[in-house]
Design an enzyme around this catalytic site. Structure first.
Site, short mmCIF file in Angstrom:
data_model
loop_
_atom_site.label_atom_id
_atom_site.label_comp_id
_atom_site.label_asym_id
_atom_site.label_seq_id
_atom_site.Cartn_x
_atom_site.Cartn_y
_atom_site.Cartn_z
N VAL A 63 0.80 -1.24 0.00
CA VAL A 63 0.00 0.00 0.00
C VAL A 63 0.82 1.28 0.00
O VAL A 63 0.28 2.35 -0.26
CB VAL A 63 -0.97 0.08 1.22
CG1 VAL A 63 -2.12 -0.85 1.06
CG2 VAL A 63 -0.24 -0.14 2.52
N TYR A 64 2.11 1.20 0.31
CA TYR A 64 2.89 2.44 0.40
C TYR A 64 2.94 3.12 -0.97
O TYR A 64 3.45 2.56 -1.94
CB TYR A 64 4.31 2.18 0.89
CG TYR A 64 4.42 1.70 2.33
CD1 TYR A 64 3.34 1.81 3.22
CD2 TYR A 64 5.59 1.14 2.81
CE1 TYR A 64 3.45 1.38 4.53
CE2 TYR A 64 5.71 0.70 4.12
CZ TYR A 64 4.63 0.82 4.98
OH TYR A 64 4.74 0.37 6.27
N SER A 65 2.42 4.34 -1.00
CA SER A 65 2.40 5.14 -2.23
C SER A 65 1.86 4.33 -3.41
O SER A 65 2.40 4.38 -4.52
CB SER A 65 3.80 5.69 -2.54
OG SER A 65 4.23 6.52 -1.48
#
Length: 325
Positions: A63-65
């Site tokens: 989910v990061y960025s």
């Protein structure tokens, strides 16, 4: 880093550096909810600096960025390190796309997301595949069997978990044990001088069961590195971070500042050194948006706090509601 700064991850045979580089900082700023992230050009020198300092442990998440953290980190590591020398960790659970199966820890989600993560990271396997929180909408049996199958397929070497209640973690481990499935080897939890509720249940459980502890937000989103009333771009735009800490933390932050001044070192070194003194902790997950952040983290490995300093740092803490789960 010398050999003394590598440790086993929990009760496994896997050697990890005493610091883990947290890669949430690296990602396309206008993708996902973190406008403070660094783009690829800004990220690469920091990944390289970590590799050259001997850090072999890197943690990101799907989910990061919006997946771009995995892409940037995967490319950088391919250029700066040999894959078999790197311990690469990512996570699954958060929403990656709209629709009923675009998030969570169902078998369908896990099988889809491990392949997506591997593609973005540019690798055949991750060393540590972690569930990014508990999923109350999926039976734990389904999640643990799917994770076991990911390991059996050679797509992950080990599995880990992140912030949850100790009873949930115990239930997951019991479920795996009972069925002959792969158990979690690590717990990535919220733990720092401003948040020590993990000392009640989760840390003793991890110690008892030989589970590695990888604290996230070891510097309390930067709160422990500056004056209480100072701020940063991230502090102003980090909506999740605003929910984690409270006004009563001022005295702890001021104590960190006082000890740092007495020692003639930056506050970050004192706060991180305290965490490294906590016996259950394997490797704090440190973020770095500037070269100096990594320098401070590495210096903290050498900083030995006295029993009196530890007592001063811990003294002002008061119980607080659970946060981060």
């Amino acid at each position: 880093m010398s050999n003394t700064q590598y440790v086993k991850l929990g009760s496994t045979g896997l050697d990890v550096s005493r610091l883990c580089l947290g890669c949430m900082t690296y990602g396309v700023p206008d993708r996902g909810p973190h406008p403070w992230t660094l783009d690829e050009e800004q990220s690469r020198p920091l990944v390289r600096q970590a590799v050259e300092a001997g850090i072999n442990f890197f943690d990101t998440a799907n989910v990061y960025s919006d997946g771009t953290s995995e892409e940037i980190v995967g490319k950088a590591l391919a250029d700066f390190a040999r894959r078999d020398e790197i311990v690469l960790a990512t996570k699954v659970n958060g929403r990656m796309r709209p629709g009923p199966n675009g998030a969570g820890l169902s078998r369908k989600a896990i099988m889809t997301e491990i392949d997506n993560s591997l593609r973005r990271l540019g690798t055949d396997y991750v060393d540590l595949y972690q569930i990014h929180r508990w999923d109350p909408r999926t039976p734990i049996e389904e999640t643990m069997e799917a994770l076991h199958d990911v390991v059996r397929a050679g797509k992950a070497r080990y599995i880990g978990a992140s912030s949850m209640y100790a009873w949930q973690f115990a239930k997951a481990q019991y479920t795996a044990e009972r069925n002959g499935w792969t158990r979690f080897v690590s717990m990535q939890n919220h733990y720092n001088l401003l948040y020590r509720e993990e000392e009640r249940e989760m840390l003793p459980l991890c110690t008892d069961q030989g589970v590695g502890v990888l604290p996230w937000s070891p510097l309390a989103r930067g709160r422990l590195t500056r004056d209480w009333d100072a701020t940063s771009n991230r502090a102003q735009t980090d909506e999740f971070g605003k929910t984690l800490y409270q006004e009563g933390d001022r005295e702890i932050v001021e104590t960190v500042g006082a000890i740092a001044a007495e020692r003639g070192v930056p506050r970050a070194q004192v706060a991180l050194a305290w965490l490294l003194h906590q016996e259950p902790v394997t490797a704090p997950i440190v973020g770095a948006s500037k070269a100096g952040h990594l320098d401070d983290a590495l210096a903290a490995l050498e900083l030995r706090l006295t029993a009196d300093e530890i007592e001063r740092l811990e003294g002002p803490y008061t119980a607080r509601p659970v946060s981060g789960h």
